[in-house]
Structure formats: structure tokens, C-alpha cells
Design an enzyme around this catalytic site. Structure first.
Site, PDB file in Angstrom:
ATOM      1  N   SER A 143      59.792  35.794  27.897  1.00 53.50           N
ATOM      2  CA  SER A 143      60.644  35.697  26.439  1.00 53.50           C
ATOM      3  C   SER A 143      60.183  36.926  25.540  1.00 53.50           C
ATOM      4  O   SER A 143      59.171  37.496  25.756  1.00 53.50           O
ATOM      5  CB  SER A 143      60.087  34.271  25.881  1.00 53.50           C
ATOM      6  OG  SER A 143      60.297  34.228  24.636  1.00 53.50           O
ATOM      7  N   TYR A 156      54.145  27.291  23.574  1.00 46.41           N
ATOM      8  CA  TYR A 156      55.299  28.291  24.056  1.00 46.41           C
ATOM      9  C   TYR A 156      54.770  29.530  24.166  1.00 46.41           C
ATOM     10  O   TYR A 156      54.806  30.209  25.378  1.00 46.41           O
ATOM     11  CB  TYR A 156      56.415  28.060  23.459  1.00 46.41           C
ATOM     12  CG  TYR A 156      57.823  28.771  24.029  1.00 46.41           C
ATOM     13  CD1 TYR A 156      58.332  28.162  25.212  1.00 46.41           C
ATOM     14  CD2 TYR A 156      58.041  30.017  23.510  1.00 46.41           C
ATOM     15  CE1 TYR A 156      59.526  28.595  25.713  1.00 46.41           C
ATOM     16  CE2 TYR A 156      59.027  30.557  24.060  1.00 46.41           C
ATOM     17  CZ  TYR A 156      59.965  29.913  25.153  1.00 46.41           C
ATOM     18  OH  TYR A 156      61.172  30.649  25.730  1.00 46.41           O
TER      19      TYR A 156
END
Length: 251
Positions: A143, A156
Site C-alpha cells: 500500500s 493498517y
């Protein structure tokens, strides 16, 4: 690009978003794709969107090690080999202040985003090292958060940084077995996860600001490109992002 005919791919989180786009791109490139995820109806919808006979939907819970083991046992017993694994399934925690996160929220994100890819990679190694032709490819969904965090995203962001370490370590350990491991870092693809960006998301300076998104097909096509390379070549890291998203520079 390598001939994909009769090659088997496994995509986790294949029912929506990036997982669906990658699954369709792989099917259209000639791979037979095992579509793994929690919701069978969403996996079946993905299958219907692709070429007939090129996929197999399988319910699997990435938070359950036994379910993960059963998934890979099924792949081996059904197809006898595995050529590509896309570790895609992931989740985030509610965007609350750092000090208000619960242990359960932290552990759920770690289990899904880090422990599950670790376990899936282990199972893939065991299949790929012993099959003939030997080897295969593993692609991890990183990501933009593997590089820079958003506010209130510590679970996250921490797991996506850790995925970068898993990518590097497993790529090194996979050399002996002709297993190539790479990572795709994605920024602002048009998926259900990013719908909130249309109305505005919190920025580091406290403002709420809409952010540009990109067609998720671009991500699927990038995964298919990585998957189609010969095992003598590897994309170790690639970033696919909305061109005007606030990442490069200082916003």
C-alpha cells in the site's frame, strides 16, 4: 511474457475491489484462478464476470489458520500445482485516536494483513518447491501506507510496513526454489474501501479533503503483468497510484 495457459493462480480477497480486478485480469491472461474469500456469493459474482471455466470460488477465512491450510490443500488436490499467489485480503481498523485503539482491533488487523499472508506464503512455498516445473510467484498487496501513514491508521500502516519486510525476506528465501516474490503498493484505487475519499478524508493538517481515485483495472493489469513474467525476472516493488493523489511531495 510467459505463457499462462494451464497455470494456476490463487487470489485472496477475490470478491471485491483489487482482488476482483486482479482475478479478472489473471483470468483474461489465461490463468485458472482460485477465488478465495469469506463471502461465497461475491466470489461467484467475480467468477461470472470472467471467462467461463477459468475460476473456482472457495470460501476461506484469512483469520483462521485451519481455513487457510484447507484452502491450500484444496488447491493442491484439485490442480496439483500453484503458479501464482496474490496475497490481497486485508482490512483496517476504525479511524480513532491512537490511544483509543483496542487490543482486539489491533489483533484483527495484524491477523488479516500480516499473519495470513505469512501463512499463505508458507503454504505456497511448500507447494511450489516440490512441483514440476519447480517454482512460482508470490505477489503481496502492500500500500501507499507501506511508505507513509494516514492519520489514525497505526494498525493498517504497521502491517503494510511489515509486508514490505515479508516481501524482501521471502524473496530471498525463495531463490533456492525458483520462487519470486514481489509487492504492489496501491494508492487510491476505485474500490468500496476508498469510496469515502469522494466526500473528503482527513489530512495530516486536520483538513477534510476529497482525493482523486483511479480505475482499479490499472491495478489488476499490473498484477497480471507481474504474474506473467518468466521466473528469471521479478518486479520486486511497484507503485500504482492515482496520479494526483496527495502522496508525492508534501501533500
Amino acid at each position: 511474457m510467459a505463457e499462462a495457459a494451464k497455470k494456476i493462480a490463487l487470489v485472496t480477497g477475490a470478491g471485491t475491489g483489487v482482488g476482483r480486478a486482479a482475478s479478472l485480469a489473471l483470468m483474461n491472461s489465461g490463468f485458472t484462478v482460485v477465488l478465495a474469500g469469506r463471502r461465497k456469493e461475491m466470489l461467484e459474482e467475480t467468477a461470472k464476470l470472467g471467462p467461463a471455466g477459468m475460476s473456482l470460488p472457495v470460501s476461506a477465512d484469512m483469520m483462521d489458520p485451519a481455513s487457510i491450510a484447507a484452502l491450500f490443500d484444496m488447491v493442491k488436490s484439485t490442480y496439483g500445482r500453484l503458479d501464482v499467489l496474490f496475497n490481497n485480503a486485508g482490512m483496517g481498523a476504525p479511524p480513532v485516536p491512537f490511544e483509543d485503539l483496542t487490543m482486539e482491533q489491533w489483533q484483527s488487523v495484524v491477523a488479516t494483513n500480516l499473519t495470513a499472508p505469512f501463512l499463505c506464503t508458507q503454504h505456497a512455498f511448500r507447494i511450489m518447491k516440490d512441483q514440476s516445473p519447480r517454482g512460482g510467484r508470490i505477489i503481496n498487496n502492500g500500500s501507499i501506507s507501506a511508505h507513509a501513514p494516514r492519520p489514525f491508521s497505526s494498525p493498517y500502516t504497521s502491517t503494510k510496513h511489515a509486508i514490505t519486510g515479508l516481501t524482501k525476506a521471502s524473496n530471498l528465501d525463495g531463490r533456492a526454489y525458483d520462487i519470486a516474490v514481489g509487492q504492489i503498493d496501491i494508492g487510491n484505487a476505485e474500490t468500496p474501501m476508498t469510496e469515502r475519499m469522494v466526500g473528503g478524508v482527513l489530512q495530516p493538517d486536520g483538513r477534510m479533503m476529497p482525493e482523486p481515485r483511479m480505475d482499479v483495472k490499472a491495478v489488476g493489469d499490473a498484477v497480471a503483468y507481474m504474474a506473467g513474467l518468466p521466473l528469471s525476472a521479478n518486479v520486486l516493488f511497484i507503485t500504482v497510484m492515482a496520479t494526483k493523489m496527495p502522496f508525492v511531495g508534501r501533500g
